[in-house]
Write an enzyme that holds these catalytic residues in place. Structure first.
Site, PDB file in Angstrom:
ATOM      1  N   ASP A  11      -7.679  29.150 -19.689  1.00 56.31           N
ATOM      2  CA  ASP A  11      -8.248  29.013 -21.026  1.00 56.31           C
ATOM      3  C   ASP A  11      -9.752  29.144 -20.854  1.00 56.31           C
ATOM      4  O   ASP A  11     -10.397  28.264 -20.289  1.00 56.31           O
ATOM      5  CB  ASP A  11      -7.859  27.639 -21.582  1.00 56.31           C
ATOM      6  N   TYR A 233     -10.180  14.567 -18.915  1.00 55.01           N
ATOM      7  CA  TYR A 233      -9.371  15.466 -19.721  1.00 55.01           C
ATOM      8  C   TYR A 233     -10.142  16.740 -20.070  1.00 55.01           C
ATOM      9  O   TYR A 233     -11.229  16.689 -20.629  1.00 55.01           O
ATOM     10  CB  TYR A 233      -8.923  14.792 -21.015  1.00 55.01           C
ATOM     11  N   LYS A 236      -4.781  20.432 -21.560  1.00 52.00           N
ATOM     12  CA  LYS A 236      -3.544  20.262 -20.794  1.00 52.00           C
ATOM     13  C   LYS A 236      -3.390  21.404 -19.811  1.00 52.00           C
ATOM     14  O   LYS A 236      -4.129  22.384 -19.859  1.00 52.00           O
ATOM     15  CB  LYS A 236      -2.352  20.225 -21.754  1.00 52.00           C
TER      16      LYS A 236
END
Ligand code: 13P
Ligand code: 13P
Ligand code: MG
Ligand code: MG
Length: 369
Positions: A11, A233, A236
């Site tokens: 990503d 984080y 995901k």
């Protein structure tokens, strides 16, 4: 002929938010991989997007974990990130956790599934790509395909599959692995992989002595855990997998059959929610509602001396309409729970989200009972 299939994804910026990959990034990736093909670094390639993840499918003869191939993928992501930054795409460069490439993509952010195989007389291969979920989302469908006789008729009626398969399962918390052969160790396997956020299927091999023994794995899944690498984080670990079919492996339809059930996976909004996985066509791999529901797409190819003959967009089929409808219905049901578990993930899994920062402030307000 020995061929390596590498599916590498990252990503590097969403358009808009976390929903899709901007076409300019895919165009840049195609240009660079076309160059690599002309130079014969790779045999063939296919570029696509699943949600906000840019996907590079490549074939070559350099084996798994090849520095040349990993660097090529890294350079593509790095270069396309420049465009992502110009366009101010969301989270530009999100998955490039390091500044410079250092030999292997392991621990650097991008996810990858690779298999070196002996290309058979006919070699059907399916590339699965997911967005808004984690590697353990593959546990249930891969178990069904390779070990459940109610899914896979070949386990019962095909002598070349009757000996079963060997599952390599990784404990991604403790960084250990175990091999379990089905059908003998079926219950042990389920004891582990039911805990899908910790025990994930990494590879599946044909059983020793069976038809495809020694010709490489039947399936491989990307298992990178981003939060463990980054320490916080950063999205995901949207996973990918490669699965081979037919002739000693499950038939194409046996590989696709488990996806008719939209099982619950974790991920979705802010990587913090359980929801159904929806099998979709390539053009619909575009999470919207509550940044989801989580998507999976399946592209089918035949390999011919390493050339990727395809893709066939396998979930672009009315036979999966009911599954999509069911997934939408489950999404609606889960959403009505709002911030309540089990829609929201349990506290232990929220550890790697932004919730602990909220908890820190709250904790000071607690009084002894
Ligand atoms: P065909 O007879 O169409 O080749 O199909 C064989 C098969 O095994 C389908 O699962
Ligand atoms: P990605 O992991 O696909 O970037 O999604 C992150 C997110 O927060 C979605 O709500
Ligand atoms: Mg994103
Ligand atoms: Mg994503």
């Amino acid at each position: 002929m020995k061929v390596t299939v590498s599916l590498i994804k990252a990503d590097i910026g969403g358009w808009p938010g976390h929903s899709t990959v901007h076409p300019a990034l895919k165009e840049r990736a195609k240009e660079l991989l076309e160059k690599a093909k002309k130079k014969e670094t790779i045999i063939d390639y296919y570029v696509t997007g699943c949600g906000d993840d840019l996907q590079l499918l490549m074939t070559h003869t350099k084996g798994e974990d090849s520095e040349v191939i990993h660097k090529l993928a890294w350079d593509v992501f790095y270069d396309a990130t420049k465009i992502a930054k110009e366009l101010k795409l969301y989270g530009a460069g999100q998955d490039l956790l390091k500044d410079a490439f250092s030999g292997n993509l392991k621990g650097m952010g991008p996810g990858f599934a690779e298999m070196e195989i002996e290309e058979r007389k006919s070699e059907p291969i399916i590339a699965f790509m997911m967005d808004k979920t984690e590697p353990g989302a593959f546990n249930l469908p891969l178990f069904r395909t390779f070990a459940d006789p109610f899914n896979t008729a070949g386990l019962v009626i095909d002598p070349s599959m009757h000996n079963g398969f060997v599952f390599e399962v990784w404990d991604i918390m403790k960084h250990k692995k175990v091999e379990l052969k089905t059908p003998e160790k079926l219950y042990d396997l389920l004891a582990l992989i039911g805990a899908k956020s910790r025990y994930v299927i990494k590879r599946i091999y044909p059983a020793p002595g069976s038809k495809n023994d020694g010709k490489g794995p039947a399936a491989v899944v990307s298992t990178e855990k981003l939060y463990q690498i980054a320490g916080e984080y950063v999205g995901k670990d949207d996973p990918v997998a490669l699965v081979r079919a037919q002739s000693g492996f499950p038939a194409l339809g046996e590989v696709l059959e488990p996806w008719a059930f939209p099982h619950l996976v974790s991920g979705w909004m802010r990587g913090s929610h359980n929801g159904p996985i929806m099998p979709v066509a390539e053009r619909n791999a575009k999470p919207t509602r509550f940044d989801g529901p989580p998507r999976v797409m399946a592209l089918g190819f035949q390999l011919a001396e390493g050339k990727l003959i395809g893709p066939v967009d396998l979930f672009d089929d009315p036979a999966f309409d009911e599954t999509r409808r069911k997934a939408a219905e489950i999404a609606e049901y889960m959403r009505r729970h709002g911030p309540f578990e089990p829609h929201r993930l349990p506290m232990e899994e929220m550890e790697y989200t932004t919730l602990p920062d909220v908890m820190k402030k709250l904790r000071r307000k607690f009084k002894k009972l």
